[in-house]
Write a protein that holds these residues in place. Structure first.
Motif, mmCIF file in Angstrom:
data_model
loop_
_atom_site.group_PDB
_atom_site.id
_atom_site.type_symbol
_atom_site.label_atom_id
_atom_site.label_comp_id
_atom_site.label_asym_id
_atom_site.label_seq_id
_atom_site.Cartn_x
_atom_site.Cartn_y
_atom_site.Cartn_z
ATOM 1 N N ARG A 105 0.609 11.444 35.153
ATOM 2 C CA ARG A 105 2.004 11.212 34.270
ATOM 3 C C ARG A 105 3.101 11.056 36.089
ATOM 4 N N PHE A 106 2.160 11.287 37.060
ATOM 5 C CA PHE A 106 3.322 10.356 38.037
ATOM 6 C C PHE A 106 2.394 9.806 38.553
ATOM 7 N N PRO A 225 8.141 7.502 52.565
ATOM 8 C CA PRO A 225 8.791 8.184 51.280
ATOM 9 C C PRO A 225 7.564 8.983 50.812
ATOM 10 N N VAL A 227 6.463 11.820 47.120
ATOM 11 C CA VAL A 227 7.067 12.148 46.010
ATOM 12 C C VAL A 227 6.512 13.894 46.238
ATOM 13 N N ALA A 250 4.970 7.990 47.861
ATOM 14 C CA ALA A 250 5.516 7.224 46.861
ATOM 15 C C ALA A 250 5.056 6.497 46.569
ATOM 16 N N PHE A 253 4.001 6.470 42.839
ATOM 17 C CA PHE A 253 4.417 7.082 41.977
ATOM 18 C C PHE A 253 5.292 6.059 41.191
ATOM 19 N N ARG A 254 4.768 6.754 39.805
ATOM 20 C CA ARG A 254 5.306 6.271 38.114
ATOM 21 C C ARG A 254 5.265 6.969 37.423
ATOM 22 N N TYR A 255 6.526 6.762 36.553
ATOM 23 C CA TYR A 255 6.563 7.928 35.565
ATOM 24 C C TYR A 255 7.765 7.472 34.738
ATOM 25 N N LEU B 205 10.476 4.998 36.462
ATOM 26 C CA LEU B 205 10.773 5.344 37.655
ATOM 27 C C LEU B 205 9.772 5.267 38.785
ATOM 28 N N THR B 206 9.746 4.542 39.757
ATOM 29 C CA THR B 206 9.281 4.728 40.936
ATOM 30 C C THR B 206 10.061 4.480 42.169
ATOM 31 N N VAL B 207 9.775 4.446 43.021
ATOM 32 C CA VAL B 207 10.420 4.749 44.914
ATOM 33 C C VAL B 207 10.105 3.132 45.736
ATOM 34 N N PRO B 225 14.922 6.254 51.336
ATOM 35 C CA PRO B 225 14.166 6.078 50.712
ATOM 36 C C PRO B 225 15.255 6.028 49.091
#
Lengths: 260, 260
Positions: A105-106, A225, A227, A250, A253-255, B205-207, B225
């Motif tokens: 999911r993340f 960065p 997460v 990071a 990362f994608r949510y 959401l992403t970073v 970040p």
């Protein structure tokens, strides 16, 4: 003629263990709640393995000497509470949390999207828990915990660094586990070696920058960065079983969230 | 005697506008579904303002000449779909999305926790939408859109930089809005000036790291970040109304999830 039957209770040896277990619960509760309690106790005791269904309703009717309606009501409550789950066509099972999917999911690790991360345990050692760790695990300050340091890889590339803390003495058997017995997933291992079932978890996401250790293990630059996912995993009776901190790049990362 | 009554339809002027609207729907549908469609149409047309309840059930019974059960079934379906919402003690209203809270799900701006971010619009201008923008808004490649650049502040400190893109000509009135008419919230303004109601959104959401522009506006260092929230907001009939990209300092980001 029925008036002629003896009214004395059946002899003790006619009372099944099921009826005896029911008799030990609080008689002020409705019968379905007493039955719920007895079955919940068996779930928590780890009586049923992951692929083993609970006995059929008709078997339980005879074993506990209650009506089918009472069995069904107790099962329905236990499903709602998350202790049991029904699987279409195969019966009722003890529910385990399936949290591996949460990583997906993340993070988007690869293009493939199938498979799951491999694990490499870097170390297992006792340590005195810090304030953060003991408080997450609901332990007294200064308690000893078992610390696992783990790297997760996807298609041979490092994607997550994990610190995992387990309460002692509950997880003592994990200390003696051989490298060969460590598979890619820890939760089935917790159940097999320590009889502990992870049923739920709370996760908190924050963002940090890579430490020197992260940079080395994740093969990134310092200060990139990352997460951070802090997870507290709990048993069916809400006892904290594991505190875990996962750090991932990071950029992977994608949510996604739907809002109304 | 009843056999003596004329069987011809009632004269046209006896048909209420409600009955006429119902008569224009697909007669093969059940009556509650036809009524649902007629009311959904009025919702989408923006007939009811945010604080204006829909007419009482008894009024609608007379207006559409249907039973109370039919009204209730249509309302229940519309509530389930998210077009209407019931407010205890005050009636049934058109549901609007309340997405301001979502910022608080992701960011901890201050210690207070109450209040919400103020807005400062930095610019409003037409631009040719990039591929990302037109695809998010479901527009043809190269379509013109309205771009708002906005800074959000919490207790006077900058916390988010936002780029907001709106489809044209739907949002043309927003181009002519005066600085004094721009409150802290855009969605009530969309409704007041353009008749568009935001009912739902998807966020991703992403970073990333701070650009030079972010650093200037958010008063942070370059490459700090930042958490990026991409949002597509939609109307009750799922038309994309707004594409928004919000960038906030990652050190204020914290998001909690419960898993089973």
């Amino acid at each position: 003629m029925w008036g002629m039957q003896p009214m004395s209770p059946a002899p003790d040896d006619a009372v099944s263990p099921g009826q005896a277990a029911l008799a030990r619960t609080d008689p002020r509760l409705p019968l379905h709640a007493r039955l719920r309690e007895v079955i919940a106790e068996r779930v928590r005791a780890g009586e049923w393995a992951p692929d083993q269904p609970l006995p059929a309703e008709s078997t339980l009717v005879a074993y506990y000497d209650v009506s089918l309606g009472t069995i069904r009501r107790a099962f329905r409550d236990l499903v709602e509470e998350g202790l049991l789950e029904r699987r279409q066509g195969s019966g009722t099972f003890v529910r385990r949390a399936s949290l591996t999917a949460s990583l997906f999911r993340f993070f988007r690790f690869g293009t493939a999207g199938d498979g799951f991360p491999q694990s490499r345990i870097l170390s297992i050692a006792r340590q005195v828990g810090t304030q953060t760790i003991t408080s997450a695990l609901g332990l007294e300050a200064g308690s000893e915990v078992l610390h696992l340091h783990r790297l997760r890889l996807y298609e041979e590339k490092p994607v997550l660094v994990e610190d995992i803390w387990l309460p002692l003495p509950l997880f003592e058997p994990m200390e003696r586990i051989g490298q060969d017995d460590l598979g890619d997933l820890l939760y089935p291992l917790y159940e097999r070696t320590c009889g502990q079932i992870v049923a739920a978890a709370t996760e908190e996401l924050t963002v940090d920058v890579a430490t020197a250790g992260d940079a080395l293990l994740l093969q990134c630059a310092r200060h990139d960065p990352v997460v951070v996912i802090d997870r507290v995993a709990r048993s069916h009776d809400a006892t904290p079983l594991e505190y875990r901190r996962s750090r991932g790049l990071a950029r992977t990362f994608r949510y996604r969230i739907d809002l109304r």
